[in-house]
Design a protein around this motif. Sequence first.
Motif, mmCIF file in Angstrom:
data_model
loop_
_atom_site.group_PDB
_atom_site.id
_atom_site.type_symbol
_atom_site.label_atom_id
_atom_site.label_comp_id
_atom_site.label_asym_id
_atom_site.label_seq_id
_atom_site.Cartn_x
_atom_site.Cartn_y
_atom_site.Cartn_z
ATOM 1 N N ALA A 194 3.004 9.278 -10.573
ATOM 2 C CA ALA A 194 2.303 9.152 -11.856
ATOM 3 C C ALA A 194 1.944 10.510 -12.462
ATOM 4 O O ALA A 194 1.574 10.584 -13.623
ATOM 5 N N HIS A 195 2.079 11.580 -11.695
ATOM 6 C CA HIS A 195 1.817 12.928 -12.217
ATOM 7 C C HIS A 195 3.087 13.435 -12.905
ATOM 8 O O HIS A 195 4.173 13.424 -12.326
ATOM 9 N N ALA A 236 2.370 1.598 -3.442
ATOM 10 C CA ALA A 236 1.345 2.039 -4.393
ATOM 11 C C ALA A 236 1.059 3.523 -4.243
ATOM 12 O O ALA A 236 0.882 4.229 -5.249
ATOM 13 N N GLU A 237 1.028 4.010 -3.019
ATOM 14 C CA GLU A 237 0.786 5.438 -2.783
ATOM 15 C C GLU A 237 1.909 6.285 -3.381
ATOM 16 O O GLU A 237 1.660 7.298 -4.033
ATOM 17 N N LYS A 238 3.145 5.863 -3.189
ATOM 18 C CA LYS A 238 4.282 6.606 -3.764
ATOM 19 C C LYS A 238 4.263 6.562 -5.281
ATOM 20 O O LYS A 238 4.510 7.577 -5.944
ATOM 21 N N LEU A 239 3.949 5.410 -5.841
ATOM 22 C CA LEU A 239 3.880 5.311 -7.300
ATOM 23 C C LEU A 239 2.748 6.156 -7.864
ATOM 24 O O LEU A 239 2.889 6.761 -8.928
ATOM 25 N N LYS A 240 1.650 6.229 -7.136
ATOM 26 C CA LYS A 240 0.530 7.068 -7.568
ATOM 27 C C LYS A 240 0.949 8.541 -7.587
ATOM 28 O O LYS A 240 0.626 9.263 -8.526
ATOM 29 N N VAL A 241 1.688 8.960 -6.591
ATOM 30 C CA VAL A 241 2.186 10.343 -6.541
ATOM 31 C C VAL A 241 3.122 10.606 -7.716
ATOM 32 O O VAL A 241 3.066 11.664 -8.352
ATOM 33 N N GLU A 263 0.828 -1.207 0.000
ATOM 34 C CA GLU A 263 0.000 0.000 0.000
ATOM 35 C C GLU A 263 0.864 1.260 0.000
ATOM 36 O O GLU A 263 0.575 2.226 -0.708
ATOM 37 N N ARG A 264 1.933 1.254 0.793
ATOM 38 C CA ARG A 264 2.852 2.410 0.821
ATOM 39 C C ARG A 264 3.524 2.592 -0.539
ATOM 40 O O ARG A 264 3.640 3.709 -1.041
ATOM 41 N N THR A 303 4.582 12.271 1.234
ATOM 42 C CA THR A 303 4.691 10.831 0.950
ATOM 43 C C THR A 303 6.109 10.311 1.194
ATOM 44 O O THR A 303 6.380 9.146 0.937
ATOM 45 N N ARG A 334 5.268 16.088 -11.087
ATOM 46 C CA ARG A 334 5.978 15.557 -9.915
ATOM 47 C C ARG A 334 7.117 14.652 -10.335
ATOM 48 O O ARG A 334 8.191 14.651 -9.718
#
Length: 90
Positions: free
Chosen positions: A15-16, A8-13, A5-6, A57, A19
Amino acid sequence: MGDFERAAEKLKVLAHADRLRIMVALCGGEACVNDLCEKMGILQTTLSQHLGVLRRTGLVKRRRRGRRVFYSVADRAVARCVREQVDKLG
């Protein structure tokens, strides 16, 4: 929150696109907000919002020197991974 989950959260960030560009710029070393604004052509308010997300993050860290704020990548292994993937995919 577990490891996946951690991550995935970093990868989601990351993805912009802006960023990701900030992370790549910081892979070259520490930089202050003004230098990043000039280098990237992003408004300071927009850049500050993105840096805040990256900091919350745990992807970047900051330090103050007088009135200037300097940012750097918090984990060199993450920096290496980001740089390698951008080089491969970009």
